[in-house]
Design a protein around this motif. Structure first.
Motif, PDB file in Angstrom:
ATOM      1  N   ALA A 146      -5.346 -10.156   3.523  1.00  0.00           N
ATOM      2  CA  ALA A 146      -4.172  -9.395   3.255  1.00  0.00           C
ATOM      3  C   ALA A 146      -4.900  -7.875   3.472  1.00  0.00           C
ATOM      4  O   ALA A 146      -3.862  -7.014   4.070  1.00  0.00           O
ATOM      5  N   THR A 147      -6.195  -7.558   3.293  1.00  0.00           N
ATOM      6  CA  THR A 147      -6.644  -6.130   3.646  1.00  0.00           C
ATOM      7  C   THR A 147      -6.592  -6.152   5.048  1.00  0.00           C
ATOM      8  O   THR A 147      -6.216  -5.126   5.563  1.00  0.00           O
ATOM      9  N   GLN A 151      -9.810   4.334   4.768  1.00  0.00           N
ATOM     10  CA  GLN A 151     -10.210   4.022   3.370  1.00  0.00           C
ATOM     11  C   GLN A 151      -9.006   3.707   2.516  1.00  0.00           C
ATOM     12  O   GLN A 151      -8.135   4.316   2.043  1.00  0.00           O
ATOM     13  N   PHE A 152      -9.237   2.426   1.774  1.00  0.00           N
ATOM     14  CA  PHE A 152      -8.413   1.930   0.760  1.00  0.00           C
ATOM     15  C   PHE A 152      -9.062   2.004  -0.522  1.00  0.00           C
ATOM     16  O   PHE A 152     -10.251   1.798  -0.856  1.00  0.00           O
ATOM     17  N   SER A 153      -8.381   2.568  -1.548  1.00  0.00           N
ATOM     18  CA  SER A 153      -8.648   2.674  -2.890  1.00  0.00           C
ATOM     19  C   SER A 153      -8.111   1.394  -3.656  1.00  0.00           C
ATOM     20  O   SER A 153      -6.766   0.997  -3.291  1.00  0.00           O
ATOM     21  N   THR A 154      -8.942   0.731  -4.528  1.00  0.00           N
ATOM     22  CA  THR A 154      -8.423  -0.515  -5.166  1.00  0.00           C
ATOM     23  C   THR A 154      -8.363  -0.445  -6.496  1.00  0.00           C
ATOM     24  O   THR A 154      -9.345   0.268  -7.092  1.00  0.00           O
ATOM     25  N   ARG A 155      -7.728  -1.258  -7.339  1.00  0.00           N
ATOM     26  CA  ARG A 155      -7.835  -1.165  -8.799  1.00  0.00           C
ATOM     27  C   ARG A 155      -9.171  -1.787  -9.402  1.00  0.00           C
ATOM     28  O   ARG A 155      -9.638  -1.523 -10.452  1.00  0.00           O
ATOM     29  N   PHE A 156      -9.629  -2.648  -8.705  1.00  0.00           N
ATOM     30  CA  PHE A 156     -10.603  -3.651  -9.265  1.00  0.00           C
ATOM     31  C   PHE A 156     -11.890  -3.530  -8.701  1.00  0.00           C
ATOM     32  O   PHE A 156     -12.951  -3.895  -9.242  1.00  0.00           O
ATOM     33  N   VAL A 157     -12.066  -3.421  -7.234  1.00  0.00           N
ATOM     34  CA  VAL A 157     -13.417  -3.458  -6.618  1.00  0.00           C
ATOM     35  C   VAL A 157     -13.609  -2.026  -6.049  1.00  0.00           C
ATOM     36  O   VAL A 157     -14.474  -2.136  -5.273  1.00  0.00           O
ATOM     37  N   GLY A 158     -12.861  -1.039  -6.367  1.00  0.00           N
ATOM     38  CA  GLY A 158     -13.233   0.312  -5.840  1.00  0.00           C
ATOM     39  C   GLY A 158     -12.863   0.479  -4.426  1.00  0.00           C
ATOM     40  O   GLY A 158     -12.062  -0.273  -3.986  1.00  0.00           O
ATOM     41  N   PRO A 159     -13.538   1.455  -3.694  1.00  0.00           N
ATOM     42  CA  PRO A 159     -13.210   1.806  -2.440  1.00  0.00           C
ATOM     43  C   PRO A 159     -13.517   0.829  -1.332  1.00  0.00           C
ATOM     44  O   PRO A 159     -14.668   0.267  -1.476  1.00  0.00           O
ATOM     45  N   PHE A 194       0.832  -1.330  -0.044  1.00  0.00           N
ATOM     46  CA  PHE A 194       0.036   0.156   0.006  1.00  0.00           C
ATOM     47  C   PHE A 194       0.908   1.105   0.103  1.00  0.00           C
ATOM     48  O   PHE A 194       2.049   1.280   0.279  1.00  0.00           O
ATOM     49  N   VAL A 195       0.286   2.230  -0.437  1.00  0.00           N
ATOM     50  CA  VAL A 195       0.807   3.607  -0.804  1.00  0.00           C
ATOM     51  C   VAL A 195       0.077   4.606   0.047  1.00  0.00           C
ATOM     52  O   VAL A 195      -1.330   4.584  -0.329  1.00  0.00           O
ATOM     53  N   THR A 196       0.474   5.416   0.864  1.00  0.00           N
ATOM     54  CA  THR A 196      -0.359   6.495   1.315  1.00  0.00           C
ATOM     55  C   THR A 196      -0.660   7.757   0.570  1.00  0.00           C
ATOM     56  O   THR A 196       0.247   8.182  -0.529  1.00  0.00           O
ATOM     57  N   LEU A 230      -4.103   0.246  -2.236  1.00  0.00           N
ATOM     58  CA  LEU A 230      -3.860  -0.946  -1.658  1.00  0.00           C
ATOM     59  C   LEU A 230      -3.750  -1.965  -3.140  1.00  0.00           C
ATOM     60  O   LEU A 230      -4.806  -2.004  -3.715  1.00  0.00           O
ATOM     61  N   ARG A 231      -2.885  -2.724  -3.212  1.00  0.00           N
ATOM     62  CA  ARG A 231      -2.890  -4.044  -4.144  1.00  0.00           C
ATOM     63  C   ARG A 231      -2.306  -5.057  -3.440  1.00  0.00           C
ATOM     64  O   ARG A 231      -1.669  -5.164  -2.479  1.00  0.00           O
ATOM     65  N   TRP A 232      -2.792  -6.381  -4.069  1.00  0.00           N
ATOM     66  CA  TRP A 232      -2.521  -7.787  -3.627  1.00  0.00           C
ATOM     67  C   TRP A 232      -1.749  -8.566  -4.619  1.00  0.00           C
ATOM     68  O   TRP A 232      -2.333  -8.558  -5.680  1.00  0.00           O
ATOM     69  N   PHE A 233      -0.717  -9.410  -4.441  1.00  0.00           N
ATOM     70  CA  PHE A 233      -0.009 -10.131  -5.104  1.00  0.00           C
ATOM     71  C   PHE A 233       0.076 -11.529  -4.629  1.00  0.00           C
ATOM     72  O   PHE A 233       0.328 -11.788  -3.466  1.00  0.00           O
TER      73      PHE A 233
END
Length: 265
Positions: free
Chosen positions: A75-76, A95-103, A51-53, A60-63
């Motif tokens: 992992a969240t 509050q996390f922003s994500t690439r695939f499922v939104g906030p 994650f990046v602030t 947030l991203r997951w690998f």
């Protein structure tokens, strides 16, 4: 040489060696995807969260060791645990922003962290014979398909007794969840989750699968608040609630390891 903070967290448990372990790496800026994947492979956990602030919260991203995934619950939860426990985060909600499922939002109430995720649907299907053969079963209550195949069995004991043939399961090219009503006092339903194609034969505790299980069991049991148990070898507890088209999944977390990643070259 670049130094990156590293945490390993057991999610959906309050004890070491329980729940599902995730690696978590806070970043100051995004590294190349190839580097993120190489780090995840080096960590060799089911998931590594990065994650990046930002001004609005956190990206947030997951690998996995195979590549980036579109959603990961444990992992969240582990990432939120790191932010609350080690980054001096003053609020009660992240509050996390994500690439695939939104906030995505994670809130803290005492030792429990609650994930606010989108609910996902599933539909009844006729199961392929390969699915039944890989689980070693001929009888079942229902089979559904959504994020995964979900095989509904009659009892918790049946869920616990399944010994999958993972070589056969690879041929499905699909993840598999099995579930049943709980027998243990205080619990509503149990589950297990298998994903051999993702190099995860059995995942210890799977938050993302509960985005599908919660709406299903809410309808079956006629209740919106439930306590679930994933009955893997490590095991984990999930407080579940259906809220419209969202699900709330709460769990605890325990830090196992704190260290540094040293990137050279």
């Amino acid at each position: 040489m670049q130094q990156i903070d590293f945490y390993m967290v057991d999610a959906f448990t309050d004890t070491t060696f329980g729940g599902n372990a995730a690696a978590v790496c806070p970043l100051t800026e995004w590294l190349p995807d190839a580097t993120l994947l190489a780090m995840a492979r080096q960590h060799n956990q089911s998931e590594t969260a990065f994650f990046v602030t930002t001004d609005e919260g956190f990206e947030l991203r997951w690998f996995t060791t195979q590549g980036e995934v579109n959603l990961c619950g444990h992992a969240t939860l582990a990432s939120a645990h790191v932010i609350f426990e080690y980054l001096n985060y003053p609020e009660t909600a992240i509050q996390f922003s994500t690439r695939f499922v939104g906030p995505l939002t994670v809130t803290r109430n005492g030792d429990w962290l609650t994930l606010d995720f989108p609910a996902t649907s599933s539909e009844p299907v006729t199961p392929p014979q390969l699915l039944l053969d890989s689980l070693g079963i001929s009888e079942y209550q229902e089979v559904r398909l959504g994020r995964t195949y979900t095989v509904v069995l009659s009892t918790q004991q049946q869920v616990e007794a399944i010994k999958p043939d993972f070589q056969l399961m690879l041929g499905l090219n699909q993840k598999v969840c099995i579930t049943a009503p709980a027998n243990d006092e205080g619990y509503d339903f149990v589950s297990r989750f298998f994903s051999p194609a993702s190099s995860i034969t059995e995942d210890p505790v799977t938050g993302s699968t509960h985005t599908m299980l919660i709406p299903y069991w809410a309808q079956k049991l006629g209740k919106t608040q439930m306590l679930a148990r994933q009955v893997s070898q490590r095991g984990g507890d999930l407080r579940c609630q259906l809220v419209g088209d969202r699900v709330h999944i709460a769990g605890q977390a325990a830090t196992y390891l704190v260290g540094k990643v040293l990137l050279r070259g």
